[in-house]
Write a protein that holds these residues in place. Structure first.
Motif, PDB file in Angstrom:
ATOM      1  N   GLY A   1      11.063   7.794   0.235  1.00 25.39           N
ATOM      2  CA  GLY A   1      11.500   7.813   1.624  1.00 25.39           C
ATOM      3  C   GLY A   1      12.256   9.066   2.008  1.00 25.39           C
ATOM      4  N   SER A   2      12.145  10.118   1.194  1.00 21.89           N
ATOM      5  CA  SER A   2      12.904  11.343   1.470  1.00 21.89           C
ATOM      6  C   SER A   2      12.280  12.188   2.565  1.00 21.89           C
ATOM      7  CB  SER A   2      13.037  12.173   0.184  1.00 21.89           C
ATOM      8  OG  SER A   2      11.765  12.528  -0.325  1.00 21.89           O
ATOM      9  N   MET A   3      11.088  11.797   3.037  1.00 19.80           N
ATOM     10  CA  MET A   3      10.424  12.474   4.156  1.00 19.80           C
ATOM     11  C   MET A   3       9.913  11.402   5.109  1.00 19.80           C
ATOM     12  SD  MET A   3       8.204  15.192   1.863  1.00 19.80           S
ATOM     13  CE  MET A   3       7.908  13.913   0.611  1.00 19.80           C
ATOM     14  N   PRO A   4       9.692  11.747   6.370  1.00 22.88           N
ATOM     15  CA  PRO A   4       9.213  10.756   7.342  1.00 22.88           C
ATOM     16  C   PRO A   4       7.827  10.227   6.959  1.00 22.88           C
ATOM     17  CG  PRO A   4      10.074  12.703   8.456  1.00 22.88           C
ATOM     18  CD  PRO A   4       9.972  13.058   7.009  1.00 22.88           C
ATOM     19  N   ILE A   5       7.711   8.917   6.726  1.00 20.84           N
ATOM     20  CA  ILE A   5       6.448   8.304   6.302  1.00 20.84           C
ATOM     21  C   ILE A   5       5.586   7.956   7.515  1.00 20.84           C
ATOM     22  CG2 ILE A   5       5.415   6.296   5.174  1.00 20.84           C
ATOM     23  CD1 ILE A   5       7.821   6.193   3.323  1.00 20.84           C
ATOM     24  N   LEU A   6       4.339   8.445   7.480  1.00 21.02           N
ATOM     25  CA  LEU A   6       3.370   8.073   8.509  1.00 21.02           C
ATOM     26  C   LEU A   6       2.702   6.751   8.148  1.00 21.02           C
ATOM     27  CD1 LEU A   6       1.740   8.719  11.071  1.00 21.02           C
ATOM     28  CD2 LEU A   6       0.174  10.059   9.627  1.00 21.02           C
ATOM     29  N   GLY A   7       2.365   6.591   6.871  1.00 23.65           N
ATOM     30  CA  GLY A   7       1.723   5.359   6.421  1.00 23.65           C
ATOM     31  C   GLY A   7       1.284   5.469   4.973  1.00 23.65           C
ATOM     32  N   VAL A   8       0.656   4.400   4.500  1.00 22.02           N
ATOM     33  CA  VAL A   8       0.202   4.336   3.110  1.00 22.02           C
ATOM     34  C   VAL A   8      -1.287   4.026   3.085  1.00 22.02           C
ATOM     35  CG1 VAL A   8       0.468   3.148   0.890  1.00 22.02           C
ATOM     36  CG2 VAL A   8       2.472   3.524   2.355  1.00 22.02           C
ATOM     37  N   VAL A   9      -2.028   4.697   2.178  1.00 21.57           N
ATOM     38  CA  VAL A   9      -3.455   4.428   2.024  1.00 21.57           C
ATOM     39  C   VAL A   9      -3.746   4.113   0.560  1.00 21.57           C
ATOM     40  CG1 VAL A   9      -4.218   5.796   3.996  1.00 21.57           C
ATOM     41  CG2 VAL A   9      -3.932   6.895   1.773  1.00 21.57           C
ATOM     42  N   ARG A  10      -4.834   3.373   0.348  1.00 20.07           N
ATOM     43  CA  ARG A  10      -5.179   2.897  -1.001  1.00 20.07           C
ATOM     44  C   ARG A  10      -6.604   3.317  -1.364  1.00 20.07           C
ATOM     45  NH1 ARG A  10      -3.466  -2.990  -1.954  1.00 20.07           N
ATOM     46  NH2 ARG A  10      -1.519  -1.844  -2.263  1.00 20.07           N
ATOM     47  N   PRO A  11      -6.771   4.075  -2.430  1.00 19.56           N
ATOM     48  CA  PRO A  11      -8.111   4.486  -2.861  1.00 19.56           C
ATOM     49  C   PRO A  11      -8.931   3.387  -3.526  1.00 19.56           C
ATOM     50  CG  PRO A  11      -6.466   6.108  -3.514  1.00 19.56           C
ATOM     51  CD  PRO A  11      -5.727   4.877  -3.099  1.00 19.56           C
ATOM     52  N   ASP A  12      -8.292   2.465  -4.266  1.00 19.63           N
ATOM     53  CA  ASP A  12      -9.050   1.467  -5.043  1.00 19.63           C
ATOM     54  C   ASP A  12      -8.814   0.057  -4.524  1.00 19.63           C
ATOM     55  OD1 ASP A  12      -6.411   1.416  -5.812  1.00 19.63           O
ATOM     56  OD2 ASP A  12      -6.825   0.946  -7.909  1.00 19.63           O
ATOM     57  N   THR A  13      -9.386  -0.237  -3.352  1.00 19.73           N
ATOM     58  CA  THR A  13      -9.130  -1.529  -2.710  1.00 19.73           C
ATOM     59  C   THR A  13      -9.901  -2.662  -3.380  1.00 19.73           C
ATOM     60  OG1 THR A  13     -10.951  -1.056  -1.162  1.00 19.73           O
ATOM     61  CG2 THR A  13      -8.703  -0.497  -0.462  1.00 19.73           C
ATOM     62  N   GLY A  14     -10.940  -2.327  -4.135  1.00 18.93           N
ATOM     63  CA  GLY A  14     -11.786  -3.389  -4.666  1.00 18.93           C
ATOM     64  C   GLY A  14     -11.379  -3.925  -6.010  1.00 18.93           C
ATOM     65  N   THR A  15     -10.236  -3.531  -6.507  1.00 20.41           N
ATOM     66  CA  THR A  15      -9.827  -3.979  -7.831  1.00 20.41           C
ATOM     67  C   THR A  15      -8.542  -4.788  -7.758  1.00 20.41           C
ATOM     68  OG1 THR A  15      -8.729  -1.838  -8.115  1.00 20.41           O
ATOM     69  CG2 THR A  15     -10.900  -2.088  -9.074  1.00 20.41           C
ATOM     70  N   THR A  16      -8.309  -5.605  -8.766  1.00 17.97           N
ATOM     71  CA  THR A  16      -7.119  -6.470  -8.815  1.00 17.97           C
ATOM     72  C   THR A  16      -6.073  -5.859  -9.721  1.00 17.97           C
ATOM     73  OG1 THR A  16      -8.534  -8.400  -8.535  1.00 17.97           O
ATOM     74  CG2 THR A  16      -6.305  -8.784  -9.337  1.00 17.97           C
ATOM     75  N   PRO A  17      -4.829  -5.825  -9.295  1.00 18.69           N
ATOM     76  CA  PRO A  17      -3.770  -5.248 -10.126  1.00 18.69           C
ATOM     77  C   PRO A  17      -3.696  -5.931 -11.489  1.00 18.69           C
ATOM     78  CG  PRO A  17      -2.968  -5.650  -7.907  1.00 18.69           C
ATOM     79  CD  PRO A  17      -4.298  -6.300  -8.007  1.00 18.69           C
ATOM     80  N   SER A  18      -3.394  -5.155 -12.508  1.00 20.97           N
ATOM     81  CA  SER A  18      -3.199  -5.691 -13.869  1.00 20.97           C
ATOM     82  C   SER A  18      -1.846  -6.349 -13.941  1.00 20.97           C
ATOM     83  CB  SER A  18      -3.299  -4.565 -14.888  1.00 20.97           C
ATOM     84  OG  SER A  18      -4.544  -3.909 -14.772  1.00 20.97           O
ATOM     85  N   ARG A  19      -1.763  -7.454 -14.651  1.00 18.46           N
ATOM     86  CA  ARG A  19      -0.482  -8.173 -14.795  1.00 18.46           C
ATOM     87  C   ARG A  19      -0.069  -8.216 -16.255  1.00 18.46           C
ATOM     88  NH1 ARG A  19       2.343  -8.564 -10.083  1.00 18.46           N
ATOM     89  NH2 ARG A  19       0.941  -9.119  -8.392  1.00 18.46           N
TER      90      ARG A  19
END
Length: 371
Positions: free
Chosen positions: A353-371
């Motif tokens: 957060g040290s710079m003004p955030i415009l937004g967040v994008v995700r390259p790998d939307t088709g995968t499930t996070p590892s737990r």
């Protein structure tokens, strides 16, 4: 080899050679190393800096430097976009050149077949097959000859049709190549314009910093760190990380590992590694290393990749900064981001957060996070 074929082959080779020269990376990622001119607009005079500059004035210098480097970052995105388009167009021209060569070879072969048919007719006295049938005394020969005539007519018609289609294809390839050359030239000019913008902004910033005394440079660095710390603290105090516990996907983990392994390497505009990077060069190459190609520039990453809420981001996601999407970093977890800041700085871990955030994008939307 006939003159026509040799001429087209030569033209096609010339196309390929020209494209190779235009696409050569020799200067694309070179450090511009600009030398500011005394009259550069927005550049302070070359008079010696005072021994000490009031804190308020030094804060103004910090803000001006920030504006200059942000302008350079925006121009770098323009340069990278033009570079990417030029690379694509160069590749398309090379493929068109190959098609032109193959098409001309095919057309030459068809002309050879047509010529052979004409020579055969000449050797038999020039009489068409229909006339030979009428002169035949044998009905069986007549019927057999009728079949041959029909076959010959169909073959001739097919041959002429194929020649016509091949000529049309060659004409279309030539038109496409011409159009691609025009686009390539336009993007070469766009790259040159963006490069001048970059060099101008960086030269002004470097001149501004060079005019400071060593003590002032140290104080300026402290002011920069303090401003980033204040922004990060405000971001954390907003409670943004309260429920942020998502883990990285396998690809996301690989991208983070690549990006963090580059910490300490210098920022260089237009660079994609391995010795130096600009901000989007770092993020795009990190994801390429993870097996997921993404757009080259931060602006295209913002436009093309799937957007997610800040509260839902996970390690490996890309945080896009500033209203013009001119900067990007990779979220690594724990409220931190790895990024290539600006000329004169190295790749580092900083507060997300040290710079003004415009937004967040995700390259790998088709995968499930590892737990």
């Amino acid at each position: 080899m006939r003159t026509g074929k040799l001429g087209l082959m030569t033209a096609a080779v010339t196309v390929v050679c020209a494209v190779t020269v235009l696409a050569a990376p020799g200067t694309a990622f070179a450090d511009p190393g600009p030398t500011p001119s005394p009259g550069t607009p927005g550049t302070p005079s070359a008079s010696p800096a005072p021994a000490a500059m009031p804190g308020k004035d030094l804060e103004a210098v910090r803000k001006k430097l920030d504006r200059l480097y942000r302008a350079a970052a925006s121009a770098t995105d323009e340069y990278n976009a033009a570079e990417e388009k030029a690379d694509r167009q160069s590749a398309e021209i090379v493929e068109l050149a190959k098609k032109i060569v193959k098409g001309q070879e095919k057309l030459d072969g068809l002309k050879d077949r047509a010529g052979a048919a004409a020579r055969s007719q000449y050797r038999t006295g020039g009489l068409p097959d229909e006339a030979k049938l009428l002169l035949s005394d044998d009905p069986a020969d007549f019927l057999d000859g009728t079949g041959r005539v029909m076959q010959g007519q169909r073959a001739t018609k097919g041959l002429l049709g194929e020649m016509t289609r091949t000529q049309q294809d060659l004409k279309a390839y030539a038109a496409d190549a011409s159009a691609q050359f025009q686009k390539l030239e336009a993007n070469r000019k766009a790259k040159a314009t963006a490069q001048k913008k970059i060099e101008k902004q960086i030269a002004a910033a470097e001149k501004l910093e060079a005019d400071l005394a060593q003590e002032e440079k140290e104080r300026l660095a402290r002011l920069e760190r303090e401003a980033q710390a204040r922004a990060q603290t405000a971001w954390l105090d907003s409670g943004i990380l309260k429920d942020l516990d998502a883990e990285a996907t396998e690809r996301g983990r690989k991208a983070v590992e690549y990006a963090t392994a580059q910490v300490g390497k210098p920022y260089q505009w237009g660079a994609e590694g391995p010795k130096a990077y600009d901000c989007s060069g770092l993020t795009s190459q990190a994801w390429v290393s993870a097996g997921q190609p993404i757009p080259r520039t931060s602006q295209e990453q913002w436009k093309q990749l799937t957007r997610v809420d800040v509260e839902d981001m996970r390690p490996g996601d890309l945080i896009i900064y500033f209203d013009d999407a001119s900067h990007v970093g990779m979220y690594v977890g724990g409220g931190s981001v790895v990024h290539a800041p600006r000329p004169g700085r190295s790749i580092t871990i900083a507060g997300a957060g040290s710079m003004p955030i415009l937004g967040v994008v995700r390259p790998d939307t088709g995968t499930t996070p590892s737990r």
